[in-house]
Design an enzyme around this catalytic site. Sequence first.
Site, PDB file in Angstrom:
ATOM      1  N   TYR A 110       0.846  -1.189   0.000  1.00  0.00           N
ATOM      2  CA  TYR A 110       0.000   0.000   0.000  1.00  0.00           C
ATOM      3  C   TYR A 110       0.885   1.244   0.000  1.00  0.00           C
ATOM      4  CZ  TYR A 110      -3.679  -3.257   1.529  1.00  0.00           C
ATOM      5  OH  TYR A 110      -4.563  -4.304   1.636  1.00  0.00           O
ATOM      6  N   SER A 258     -12.613  -5.092   2.024  1.00  0.00           N
ATOM      7  CA  SER A 258     -13.614  -4.433   1.169  1.00  0.00           C
ATOM      8  C   SER A 258     -15.030  -4.883   1.529  1.00  0.00           C
ATOM      9  CB  SER A 258     -13.337  -4.700  -0.313  1.00  0.00           C
ATOM     10  OG  SER A 258     -12.128  -4.110  -0.720  1.00  0.00           O
TER      11      SER A 258
END
Length: 384
Positions: A110, A258
Amino acid sequence: METNEKMNISRRGFLKTAALVGTALAVQPTINKVKAANAAAGGEKALKKKGMQYRTLGTGKAAMEVSALGFGVMGMTYNRSQHPDKVQCIRLVHEAIDRGVTLFDTAIVYGPLNNEELAGEALAPYKGRVNVTTKFGHEVVNGKTTGRQDSRPETIRRYCEGSLKRLGVDSLALFYQHRFDPNVPVEDVAGTIADLIKEGKVQRWGMCEVAPETIRKAHAVCPLTAIQSEYHLMHRLVEENGVLDVCRELGIGFVPYSPLNRGFLGGNINEYTQFDPNNDNRQTLPRFQPEAIRMNTRIVNALQAFGRTRGMTSAQVALGWLLQKAPWIVPIPGTTKLSHLEENLRTLDFSLLADEWKQLEDEVAKIPVVGNRYNAEQQRQVGY
């Protein structure tokens, strides 16, 4: 929160309500190094306060107690378009801790790297009292991703040292293999993690997006704490391919990433939404193309209709559905907004009957999902 049917309850219009009380400061240290860090930070004597529910990922020595909802840090720097500056992001992380969140999720890829750095800086005042999990596997060279996987033992060790430094901790609470590496036997990966646990550099481990047989092989070498995969009302593959079943059988926790389908189930995205071309992977995903968004909005409408008579937003409905699936499931929604953080955590205030959730599932099942969740390149990295 009022349940008047005249209210137009939406994620964007969700107003700040009564904050959840307290913070959870308990971490179960499993190695002397972590015990020393906890003692220095007061973590050994930290008390749980009212206002947050807790769940346990994994069993036995691999167990880890965490808040029932975690926090995904990724979108604060990576793949989610514009975001607040670092000061504001750190402030929001602290707000989450004040409300009882004890599980924060990041990864080496990330950024790359800068998301771990942000998490490390934000969580530094709470060292030993909250858990930060990170992930290895995606190859990062000179601060850039290559698109390849590298889980060779020597690479895992190098990534571990880097994560320890960026996160500012002496031991990683939970170290996930981010994606399966077909060139390295999973037994070698598990064996390397087992050695790192013996050395005190890692406390527990997990895997992401892997098949049941892979989970079994890895768990046999070094017990897994959690499996992380995408899971929500628009993507229920783990119910069908045996992943949830093997987690239940082996006593492994499950962490849905998610859980709001990259924000879609919160109701803020429509066919006219513009994603940052330089920092948002949703523009590359088939499910987030304008026509697919237009068709899939029917699913959001179904969640909103279900929630309207129960005083819930579509985001709360989506998270509540996941939480009721099993007590060892811990979703990790991410956000950059305080109102969304509070909205997500208020999900824990609602309690619905099993028949109500079945009604929701039946309604959503009538609506076909348009578009794949990943493009071909990203799908190839999934270990199914």
